[in-house]
Design an enzyme around this catalytic site. Structure first.
Site, PDB file in Angstrom:
ATOM      1  N   GLU A  64      36.681  54.457 -32.565  1.00  7.74           N
ATOM      2  CA  GLU A  64      35.555  53.561 -32.797  1.00  7.74           C
ATOM      3  C   GLU A  64      34.883  53.891 -34.131  1.00  7.74           C
ATOM      4  O   GLU A  64      34.798  55.056 -34.512  1.00  7.74           O
ATOM      5  CB  GLU A  64      34.539  53.688 -31.655  1.00  7.74           C
ATOM      6  CG  GLU A  64      33.658  52.485 -31.465  1.00  7.74           C
ATOM      7  CD  GLU A  64      32.934  52.519 -30.120  1.00  7.74           C
ATOM      8  OE1 GLU A  64      31.683  52.551 -30.144  1.00  7.74           O
ATOM      9  OE2 GLU A  64      33.597  52.508 -29.072  1.00  7.74           O
ATOM     10  N   ASP A  66      31.210  52.596 -35.860  1.00 10.79           N
ATOM     11  CA  ASP A  66      30.046  51.829 -35.417  1.00 10.79           C
ATOM     12  C   ASP A  66      28.954  51.663 -36.457  1.00 10.79           C
ATOM     13  O   ASP A  66      28.554  52.631 -37.112  1.00 10.79           O
ATOM     14  CB  ASP A  66      29.359  52.532 -34.229  1.00 10.79           C
ATOM     15  CG  ASP A  66      30.243  52.677 -33.023  1.00 10.79           C
ATOM     16  OD1 ASP A  66      31.178  51.888 -32.876  1.00 10.79           O
ATOM     17  OD2 ASP A  66      29.984  53.595 -32.224  1.00 10.79           O
ATOM     18  N   GLU A  68      25.245  50.483 -35.420  1.00 14.93           N
ATOM     19  CA  GLU A  68      24.369  50.104 -34.313  1.00 14.93           C
ATOM     20  C   GLU A  68      22.963  49.891 -34.854  1.00 14.93           C
ATOM     21  O   GLU A  68      22.426  50.747 -35.557  1.00 14.93           O
ATOM     22  CB  GLU A  68      24.360  51.163 -33.221  1.00 14.93           C
ATOM     23  CG  GLU A  68      25.664  51.269 -32.473  1.00 14.93           C
ATOM     24  CD  GLU A  68      25.639  52.333 -31.393  1.00 14.93           C
ATOM     25  OE1 GLU A  68      26.106  52.056 -30.282  1.00 14.93           O
ATOM     26  OE2 GLU A  68      25.152  53.446 -31.672  1.00 14.93           O
TER      27      GLU A  68
END
Length: 287
Positions: A64, A66, A68
Site C-alpha cells: 500500500e 497512502d 490520507e
C-alpha cells in the site's frame, strides 16, 4: 457520482455509507495523481484516502502507498498523512503527518504518488513532501507487487481527529470529496499472470527519475514549516530509526520542541500536575 466530463468524480459519506472507486487496471510502478477538493466546515472523524493497494489480490501480504486526509473540527484545517506498507507489514508504521499551507476545501489541489522500483515520492501541487528510498534492510516492506489506484471516503471517528476525541457529526452530512484531472501513467499489468505489459514506461520523459535540487529546496522548506509527525523521529515506537530514515538534525530539533516525549525519548513523569500539562499540550498539538 461520475460527472459528465468523464474525468471528474464525487464521493460522499453519510450516516448510511461511505464511497469509493478503483482504477480498471493494475500497475507495477508509475506516476499517479488527481486534483482533489475536500469537504468544508466540521469534518472531524472524516477520512478521505487517495492510495494504491493490492489488498484485494493479496489479503495477507498486501502492499500500500497512502495519502490520507484527516478531517478536523470547525476552524481547524485538514491534515495529511502519508504511509507505505509492503508485504503485509502493517505492524511497522511508516507514517508522516503534515499541516497545510492552504485551505484544501476552497479549491482543487494536485496530489501525486511516484512509485518506482527503488523510490517512492509524494507530491502536493508538484512539490515533493516526502521521499522514500528503498534499502536492502527494508526487504519486503517496500511495496513491490502490482497495485490498483483507489479513492475512498469513510468514517474514521475512532482515530482520525485528536486520537478519536472528535467524531463524525452526521448533522453536517453528506461530506463530499471531489476528484478530477486524473493521471495514471504507469506500467499496466496482466491481472491473471501479474506480468507487466510494457518495459519502456520508466524511461518516459513525463515520469520523474528523482528530485531536482530546486525541488529538494522546496521540499525542505515545506517540511520545516508543516511537518508535524514522522516515524523516523518517534522514540516511543522505534528506539533506533528504521533503515530508510535519513535523520535531519534540524528536523529532529523542531519535532522535539513540538513534542519532547514522542520525539526526544523523554520519560513520562508520574507527577500528576506535570502529566496533566503534558496531556493538554498533546491534545492541542494533535488538532
Amino acid at each position: 457520482m461520475v460527472l459528465e466530463d468523464g474525468n471528474s468524480v464525487h464521493i460522499s459519506l453519510d450516516e448510511r455509507t461511505g464511497a469509493g472507486f478503483v482504477s480498471q487496471d493494475i500497475y507495477l510502478h508509475g506516476l499517479f495523481s488527481a486534483s482533489i477538493k475536500l469537504p468544508a466546515d466540521y469534518t472531524a472523524g472524516v477520512v478521505v484516502a487517495f492510495y494504491m493497494s493490492n489488498g484485494d489480490m493479496f489479503e495477507k501480504n498486501h502492499d500500500e502507498i497512502d495519502f490520507e486526509f484527516l478531517g478536523n473540527i470547525r476552524a481547524k484545517n485538514w491534515r495529511i498523512q502519508t504511509n507505505i506498507y509492503g508485504n503485509g507489514s502493517t505492524n511497522v508504521g511508516r507514517e508522516e503527518r503534515y499541516g497545510l499551507r492552504f485551505d484544501p476545501t476552497e479549491d482543487f489541489h494536485t496530489y501525486t504518488i511516484l512509485w518506482t522500483e527503488n523510490h517512492i515520492i509524494f507530491y502536493i501541487d508538484n512539490v515533493p513532501i516526502r521521499e522514500i528510498k528503498r534499502t536492502q534492510a527494508m526487504g519486503g516492506d517496500f511495496p513491490s507487487k502490482p497495485m490498483s489506484l483507489y479513492a475512498t471516503i469513510w468514517d474514521g471517528s475512532s482515530w482520525a481527529t485528536n486520537g478519536g476525541k472528535y467524531k463524525v457529526n452526521y448533522k453536517y452530512a453528506p461530506y463530499v470529496a471531489k476528484f478530477s484531472d486524473f493521471v495514471l501513467h504507469g506500467c499496466s499489468v496482466d491481472p491473471i499472470e501479474l506480468s507487466p505489459k510494457c518495459d519502456t514506461v520508466q524511461n518516459s520523459a513525463s515520469i520523474p527519475t528523482g528530485i531536482s535540487p530546486d525541488q529538494r529546496r522546496k521540499m525542505e522548506s515545506l517540511r520545516k514549516k508543516h511537518l508535524q509527525y514522522s516515524y523516523c523521529y518517534d522514540r516511543t515506537r522505534y528506539k533506533v530509526p528504521l533503515s530508510e530514515c535519513v535523520i535531519d538534525p534540524k528536523e529532529a530539533d523542531r519535532l522535539r520542541g513540538f513534542d519532547p516525549v514522542t520525539f526526544g525519548g523523554v520519560q513520562h513523569h508520574h507527577n500528576k500536575h506535570r502529566h496533566q500539562r503534558q496531556s493538554r499540550r498533546e491534545d492541542a498539538s494533535s488538532i
